[in-house]
Design a protein around this motif. Structure first.
Motif, PDB file in Angstrom:
ATOM      1  N   GLU A  44       0.853  -1.186   0.000  1.00  0.00           N
ATOM      2  CA  GLU A  44       0.000   0.000   0.000  1.00  0.00           C
ATOM      3  C   GLU A  44       0.890   1.236   0.000  1.00  0.00           C
ATOM      4  O   GLU A  44       1.571   1.513   0.988  1.00  0.00           O
ATOM      5  CB  GLU A  44      -0.886   0.038   1.240  1.00  0.00           C
ATOM      6  N   ARG A  45       0.893   1.942  -1.084  1.00  0.00           N
ATOM      7  CA  ARG A  45       1.548   3.240  -1.147  1.00  0.00           C
ATOM      8  C   ARG A  45       0.729   4.100  -2.091  1.00  0.00           C
ATOM      9  O   ARG A  45       0.949   4.110  -3.295  1.00  0.00           O
ATOM     10  CB  ARG A  45       3.005   3.136  -1.604  1.00  0.00           C
ATOM     11  N   TRP A  46      -0.253   4.773  -1.506  1.00  0.00           N
ATOM     12  CA  TRP A  46      -1.217   5.522  -2.304  1.00  0.00           C
ATOM     13  C   TRP A  46      -0.496   6.434  -3.286  1.00  0.00           C
ATOM     14  O   TRP A  46       0.521   7.032  -2.929  1.00  0.00           O
ATOM     15  CB  TRP A  46      -2.100   6.354  -1.364  1.00  0.00           C
ATOM     16  N   PRO A  47      -0.991   6.505  -4.525  1.00  0.00           N
ATOM     17  CA  PRO A  47      -2.273   6.000  -5.034  1.00  0.00           C
ATOM     18  C   PRO A  47      -2.236   4.571  -5.559  1.00  0.00           C
ATOM     19  O   PRO A  47      -3.165   4.137  -6.222  1.00  0.00           O
ATOM     20  CB  PRO A  47      -2.573   6.974  -6.168  1.00  0.00           C
ATOM     21  N   ALA A  48      -1.143   3.833  -5.296  1.00  0.00           N
ATOM     22  CA  ALA A  48      -1.028   2.457  -5.796  1.00  0.00           C
ATOM     23  C   ALA A  48      -1.329   1.456  -4.684  1.00  0.00           C
ATOM     24  O   ALA A  48      -0.945   1.643  -3.528  1.00  0.00           O
ATOM     25  CB  ALA A  48       0.370   2.210  -6.345  1.00  0.00           C
ATOM     26  N   LEU A  49      -2.018   0.396  -5.064  1.00  0.00           N
ATOM     27  CA  LEU A  49      -2.242  -0.753  -4.200  1.00  0.00           C
ATOM     28  C   LEU A  49      -1.846  -1.987  -5.001  1.00  0.00           C
ATOM     29  O   LEU A  49      -2.594  -2.445  -5.863  1.00  0.00           O
ATOM     30  CB  LEU A  49      -3.706  -0.826  -3.769  1.00  0.00           C
ATOM     31  N   ALA A  50      -0.640  -2.483  -4.756  1.00  0.00           N
ATOM     32  CA  ALA A  50      -0.119  -3.630  -5.500  1.00  0.00           C
ATOM     33  C   ALA A  50      -0.338  -4.900  -4.694  1.00  0.00           C
ATOM     34  O   ALA A  50       0.165  -5.026  -3.578  1.00  0.00           O
ATOM     35  CB  ALA A  50       1.364  -3.442  -5.801  1.00  0.00           C
ATOM     36  N   VAL A  51      -1.096  -5.821  -5.260  1.00  0.00           N
ATOM     37  CA  VAL A  51      -1.380  -7.109  -4.622  1.00  0.00           C
ATOM     38  C   VAL A  51      -0.506  -8.124  -5.350  1.00  0.00           C
ATOM     39  O   VAL A  51      -0.778  -8.509  -6.481  1.00  0.00           O
ATOM     40  CB  VAL A  51      -2.871  -7.454  -4.718  1.00  0.00           C
ATOM     41  N   MET A  52       0.564  -8.561  -4.684  1.00  0.00           N
ATOM     42  CA  MET A  52       1.647  -9.247  -5.371  1.00  0.00           C
ATOM     43  C   MET A  52       1.837 -10.687  -4.907  1.00  0.00           C
ATOM     44  O   MET A  52       1.538 -11.038  -3.763  1.00  0.00           O
ATOM     45  CB  MET A  52       2.959  -8.468  -5.153  1.00  0.00           C
ATOM     46  N   ARG A  53       2.343 -11.493  -5.829  1.00  0.00           N
ATOM     47  CA  ARG A  53       2.836 -12.828  -5.521  1.00  0.00           C
ATOM     48  C   ARG A  53       4.210 -12.985  -6.156  1.00  0.00           C
ATOM     49  O   ARG A  53       4.442 -12.476  -7.263  1.00  0.00           O
ATOM     50  CB  ARG A  53       1.904 -13.912  -6.087  1.00  0.00           C
ATOM     51  N   PHE A  54       5.103 -13.682  -5.473  1.00  0.00           N
ATOM     52  CA  PHE A  54       6.394 -13.987  -6.078  1.00  0.00           C
ATOM     53  C   PHE A  54       6.201 -15.028  -7.177  1.00  0.00           C
ATOM     54  O   PHE A  54       5.548 -16.054  -6.981  1.00  0.00           O
ATOM     55  CB  PHE A  54       7.367 -14.519  -5.030  1.00  0.00           C
ATOM     56  N   ALA A  55       6.773 -14.743  -8.345  1.00  0.00           N
ATOM     57  CA  ALA A  55       6.796 -15.693  -9.455  1.00  0.00           C
ATOM     58  C   ALA A  55       8.262 -15.984  -9.744  1.00  0.00           C
ATOM     59  O   ALA A  55       8.996 -15.101 -10.199  1.00  0.00           O
ATOM     60  CB  ALA A  55       6.105 -15.114 -10.680  1.00  0.00           C
ATOM     61  N   THR A  56       8.680 -17.213  -9.462  1.00  0.00           N
ATOM     62  CA  THR A  56      10.097 -17.570  -9.548  1.00  0.00           C
ATOM     63  C   THR A  56      10.345 -18.437 -10.775  1.00  0.00           C
ATOM     64  O   THR A  56       9.747 -19.508 -10.938  1.00  0.00           O
ATOM     65  CB  THR A  56      10.540 -18.323  -8.285  1.00  0.00           C
ATOM     66  N   MET A  57      11.221 -17.972 -11.663  1.00  0.00           N
ATOM     67  CA  MET A  57      11.538 -18.718 -12.869  1.00  0.00           C
ATOM     68  C   MET A  57      12.408 -19.935 -12.549  1.00  0.00           C
ATOM     69  O   MET A  57      13.030 -20.014 -11.481  1.00  0.00           O
ATOM     70  CB  MET A  57      12.236 -17.812 -13.880  1.00  0.00           C
ATOM     71  N   ASN A  58      12.460 -20.849 -13.483  1.00  0.00           N
ATOM     72  CA  ASN A  58      13.246 -22.068 -13.313  1.00  0.00           C
ATOM     73  C   ASN A  58      14.716 -21.863 -13.638  1.00  0.00           C
ATOM     74  O   ASN A  58      15.520 -22.777 -13.473  1.00  0.00           O
ATOM     75  CB  ASN A  58      12.680 -23.176 -14.216  1.00  0.00           C
ATOM     76  N   VAL A  59      15.062 -20.666 -14.104  1.00  0.00           N
ATOM     77  CA  VAL A  59      16.441 -20.369 -14.514  1.00  0.00           C
ATOM     78  C   VAL A  59      16.892 -19.088 -13.810  1.00  0.00           C
ATOM     79  O   VAL A  59      16.067 -18.307 -13.321  1.00  0.00           O
ATOM     80  CB  VAL A  59      16.548 -20.183 -16.043  1.00  0.00           C
ATOM     81  N   PRO A  60      18.210 -18.833 -13.725  1.00  0.00           N
ATOM     82  CA  PRO A  60      18.695 -17.591 -13.122  1.00  0.00           C
ATOM     83  C   PRO A  60      18.166 -16.359 -13.866  1.00  0.00           C
ATOM     84  O   PRO A  60      17.769 -16.440 -15.027  1.00  0.00           O
ATOM     85  CB  PRO A  60      20.218 -17.708 -13.240  1.00  0.00           C
ATOM     86  N   ALA A  61      18.187 -15.213 -13.194  1.00  0.00           N
ATOM     87  CA  ALA A  61      17.573 -14.001 -13.733  1.00  0.00           C
ATOM     88  C   ALA A  61      18.167 -13.576 -15.070  1.00  0.00           C
ATOM     89  O   ALA A  61      17.437 -13.158 -15.973  1.00  0.00           O
ATOM     90  CB  ALA A  61      17.688 -12.874 -12.715  1.00  0.00           C
ATOM     91  N   ALA A  62      19.483 -13.665 -15.221  1.00  0.00           N
ATOM     92  CA  ALA A  62      20.107 -13.246 -16.480  1.00  0.00           C
ATOM     93  C   ALA A  62      19.602 -14.093 -17.649  1.00  0.00           C
ATOM     94  O   ALA A  62      19.301 -13.568 -18.732  1.00  0.00           O
ATOM     95  CB  ALA A  62      21.624 -13.340 -16.377  1.00  0.00           C
ATOM     96  N   GLU A  63      19.486 -15.394 -17.432  1.00  0.00           N
ATOM     97  CA  GLU A  63      18.975 -16.281 -18.476  1.00  0.00           C
ATOM     98  C   GLU A  63      17.491 -16.019 -18.726  1.00  0.00           C
ATOM     99  O   GLU A  63      17.018 -16.018 -19.871  1.00  0.00           O
ATOM    100  CB  GLU A  63      19.201 -17.740 -18.073  1.00  0.00           C
TER     101      GLU A  63
END
Length: 250
Positions: free
Chosen positions: A169-188
């Motif tokens: 919560e940081r008005w005016p944004a309300l971000a409802v988030m879930r972590f989405a983790t890839m099967n490979v490292p971030a660079a790939e």
């Protein structure tokens, strides 16, 4: 509705859409119409459909309850362009906090054909009618994965989504988030996404950025809620943050 900053783990999210008269939009019809004409003249691909904004929110470690209402996209754009003059509503959206298997985050760079061209954040979009179920429920879980697929080209088996949510919560944004983790490292993973958006006819993203730590936070291009989330994530190990509830504010 206005809240400087709160970040809370919640076990589930309940969202509904109810009738609501947005007085600010009713009282500023002429200014909204003029703002839309200006916007469309610069970006003709913009479409004035229906979107969902938040009129009520309640957050506890057990559940986040959001009440949405339907309004014209032009109203939302004008509200943003005019500096969010009405503090009684919020832009509430589901968002995948995309990261590689090494824990580094992957953010998208919005195409200049979009309203937020050049901005950097995780794939997301304001909910719309496609997220509404027949009983009035707003399906934020499906909105999250749909936006992730549309913007990055990633498939369901490219990543896994956490069960719990993080509400920023940081008005005016309300971000409802879930972590989405890839099967490979971030660079790939970033290279995979670049290859897929290169095949899209009208990509929403022009590029992606890998965010490994505080030094990669970009105050000029990243919205405030995302800057806060990243600082919180790097100070509270995101690899284990799915398993506990907490609140961080400043």
């Amino acid at each position: 509705m206005r809240r400087e900053l709160a970040i809370t783990h919640v076990r589930r999210v309940e969202a509904t859409c109810e009738p609501f008269t947005w007085r600010w939009a009713e009282e500023h019809r002429d200014a909204i119409a003029e703002n839309w004409r200006r916007r469309v003249s610069a970006k003709p691909k913009m479409f004035n459909g229906k979107v969902l904004l938040v009129s009520q929110i309640s957050v506890t470690p057990d559940v986040c309850r959001n009440v949405y209402f339907e309004t014209d996209y032009a109203n939302l754009v004008a509200w943003i362009d005019m500096g969010h003059p009405d503090p009684t509503v919020a832009n509430g959206f589901a968002m995948a906090a995309l990261r590689g298997s090494d824990g580094a985050f992957i953010c998208g760079v919005m195409s200049h054909d979009t309203v937020n061209g050049g901005r950097v954040y995780f794939p997301a979009g304001t909910p719309d009618r496609s997220d509404l179920l027949p009983d009035g429920t707003v399906d934020l879980a499906s909105s999250l994965t749909r936006e992730l697929a549309e913007e990055t080209g990633l498939l369901d088996d490219d990543y896994r989504v956490s069960d719990e949510w993080v509400v920023v919560e940081r008005w005016p944004a309300l971000a409802v988030m879930r972590f989405a983790t890839m099967n490979v490292p971030a660079a790939e993973g970033a290279e995979m996404i670049r290859a897929r958006i290169a095949t899209q006819e009208h990509p929403e993203l022009s590029d992606v950025r890998v965010i490994r730590g505080m030094d990669d936070i970009d105050p000029k291009a990243m919205p405030l809620f995302l800057q806060s989330f990243l600082r919180w994530s790097f100070s509270a190990d995101p690899a284990v943050s799915d398993s506990h509830a907490g609140l961080w504010s400043r």
